[in-house]
Enzyme design. Sequence first.
Site, PDB file in Angstrom:
ATOM      1  N   ASP A  17     -10.272   0.408 -24.762  1.00 30.42           N
ATOM      2  CA  ASP A  17     -10.605   0.265 -23.345  1.00 30.42           C
ATOM      3  C   ASP A  17     -10.833   1.622 -22.683  1.00 30.42           C
ATOM      4  O   ASP A  17     -10.246   2.615 -23.086  1.00 30.42           O
ATOM      5  CB  ASP A  17      -9.423  -0.348 -22.566  1.00 30.42           C
ATOM      6  CG  ASP A  17      -9.297  -1.839 -22.795  1.00 30.42           C
ATOM      7  OD1 ASP A  17     -10.218  -2.421 -23.356  1.00 30.42           O
ATOM      8  OD2 ASP A  17      -8.256  -2.378 -22.399  1.00 30.42           O
TER       9      ASP A  17
ATOM     10  N   PRO B 252       0.819  -1.219   0.000  1.00 31.20           N
ATOM     11  CA  PRO B 252       0.000   0.000   0.000  1.00 31.20           C
ATOM     12  C   PRO B 252       0.854   1.271   0.000  1.00 31.20           C
ATOM     13  O   PRO B 252       0.348   2.353  -0.263  1.00 31.20           O
ATOM     14  CB  PRO B 252      -0.811  -0.104   1.289  1.00 31.20           C
ATOM     15  CG  PRO B 252      -0.524  -1.412   1.897  1.00 31.20           C
ATOM     16  CD  PRO B 252       0.603  -2.060   1.172  1.00 31.20           C
TER      17      PRO B 252
ATOM     18  N   ARG C 111      -2.950  -8.758 -20.466  1.00 32.60           N
ATOM     19  CA  ARG C 111      -3.930  -8.594 -21.543  1.00 32.60           C
ATOM     20  C   ARG C 111      -3.467  -7.571 -22.581  1.00 32.60           C
ATOM     21  O   ARG C 111      -4.007  -7.500 -23.670  1.00 32.60           O
ATOM     22  CB  ARG C 111      -5.323  -8.254 -20.991  1.00 32.60           C
ATOM     23  CG  ARG C 111      -5.425  -6.936 -20.289  1.00 32.60           C
ATOM     24  CD  ARG C 111      -6.760  -6.795 -19.591  1.00 32.60           C
ATOM     25  NE  ARG C 111      -7.872  -6.600 -20.514  1.00 32.60           N
ATOM     26  CZ  ARG C 111      -8.143  -5.446 -21.115  1.00 32.60           C
ATOM     27  NH1 ARG C 111      -7.405  -4.387 -20.900  1.00 32.60           N
ATOM     28  NH2 ARG C 111      -9.169  -5.348 -21.935  1.00 32.60           N
TER      29      ARG C 111
ATOM     30  N   GLU D  15       2.751  -7.586   9.104  1.00 30.43           N
ATOM     31  CA  GLU D  15       2.642  -6.131   9.285  1.00 30.43           C
ATOM     32  C   GLU D  15       3.443  -5.342   8.267  1.00 30.43           C
ATOM     33  O   GLU D  15       3.117  -4.241   7.909  1.00 30.43           O
ATOM     34  CB  GLU D  15       3.123  -5.754  10.691  1.00 30.43           C
ATOM     35  CG  GLU D  15       2.141  -6.085  11.784  1.00 30.43           C
ATOM     36  CD  GLU D  15       0.794  -5.399  11.583  1.00 30.43           C
ATOM     37  OE1 GLU D  15       0.774  -4.167  11.550  1.00 30.43           O
ATOM     38  OE2 GLU D  15      -0.223  -6.100  11.451  1.00 30.43           O
TER      39      GLU D  15
HETATM   40  N1  ADE Z   1      -0.844  -5.274   0.043  1.00 24.19           N
HETATM   41  C1  ADE Z   1      -1.790  -4.949   0.940  1.00 24.19           C
HETATM   42  N2  ADE Z   1      -2.562  -3.948   0.502  1.00 24.19           N
HETATM   43  C2  ADE Z   1      -2.097  -3.613  -0.744  1.00 24.19           C
HETATM   44  C3  ADE Z   1      -2.472  -2.651  -1.724  1.00 24.19           C
HETATM   45  N3  ADE Z   1      -3.478  -1.797  -1.533  1.00 24.19           N
HETATM   46  N4  ADE Z   1      -1.759  -2.600  -2.853  1.00 24.19           N
HETATM   47  C4  ADE Z   1      -0.725  -3.439  -3.059  1.00 24.19           C
HETATM   48  N5  ADE Z   1      -0.328  -4.359  -2.185  1.00 24.19           N
HETATM   49  C5  ADE Z   1      -1.000  -4.459  -1.021  1.00 24.19           C
END
Ligand code: ADE
Length: 231
Positions: free
Chosen positions: A166, A87, A151, A114
Site C-alpha cells: 500500500d 478534531p 483491512r 459543540e
Molecule cells: N469529529 C468532527 N471532526 C472530526 C475530525 N476531523 N476527526 C475526528 N473526529 C471528528
Amino acid sequence: MRIDVLTLFPKMFEGFTSESLLGKAIDNKIVEINIINFRDYSTNKHHKVDDSPYGGGAGMVLSVEPVYNALISIDGYKKALKILVTPQGVTFSQEKAYELSNVEHIIILCGHYEGYDERIRDLFDLEISIGDYVLTGGEIAAMVLIDAITRLVPKVISKDESHLFDSFSNNLLEHPHYTRPSEFMGKKVPEVLISGNHKLIKEWRLKESIKRTKERRMDLYNKYRKESNDE
Ligand code: ADE
C-alpha cells in the site's frame, strides 16, 4: 478483533458494516462490530444526552453520564482500548492503523454537538482526529478508523492483494497501475509492463513510486530518504 462504537446515529453504520471487505470480514467472523446507541443509556426522561455549557456560550455539550453508562455496559470495557474521535486528537496515519490493528478490543465514541464534557475525556485512552477539518459528528471519522484498521487484520485481505505494498507502508505513494486494453485513445501501457521481465518491472515500479512521491508529497519523500538511507 472486536470494535464497539458508541453513537447517536447507528443507522449511519448499516451500509458500512454490511458491504465490501468489512462486510465479508464480519460474515467470516474475523471482525466483530457492535453499534451502540448511547441515547439508550440516558437516565433523563426525554433521553437527553446533551446540555448547555456551564459559563454560557453557543451550542450544546455532550453529557458525561450517558456515555459513562453505555461504556460500563460493554463487556470487557476496562481492558479495551477506548478511543475518542475529535478534531483535537492526534492525526490518524497508516502507522497508527498498523498499531491499532494488533489491538483485540477497541471502543470508539463518536461525538456530536459543540463538544464533549471534559470529564468524558478522562474515560478514554486516546483521542484521534482524521484531519484538520471539522465534521458534523464523529461517525465518519470512526468509519475511517475502522476501515483503515480492519483491512490490516490478518486474513481480512488475502495474501495476493497484500497491504504490504500500500501507499504509505514504506513512505512511498503507489506506482501507476494499468490493465487492458494495452492502448486507449492513443495512450499506451508502458512497454516494460508487457515485457514479462519481473526484475525490470520491479525496478520501474520503484522508480515511478519515488517519482510520484517526490512530485506530490515532499514530506513523505524526505521521510523515505531518511529511513532508507537513499541519499
Ligand atoms: N469529529 C468532527 N471532526 C472530526 C475530525 N476531523 N476527526 C475526528 N473526529 C471528528
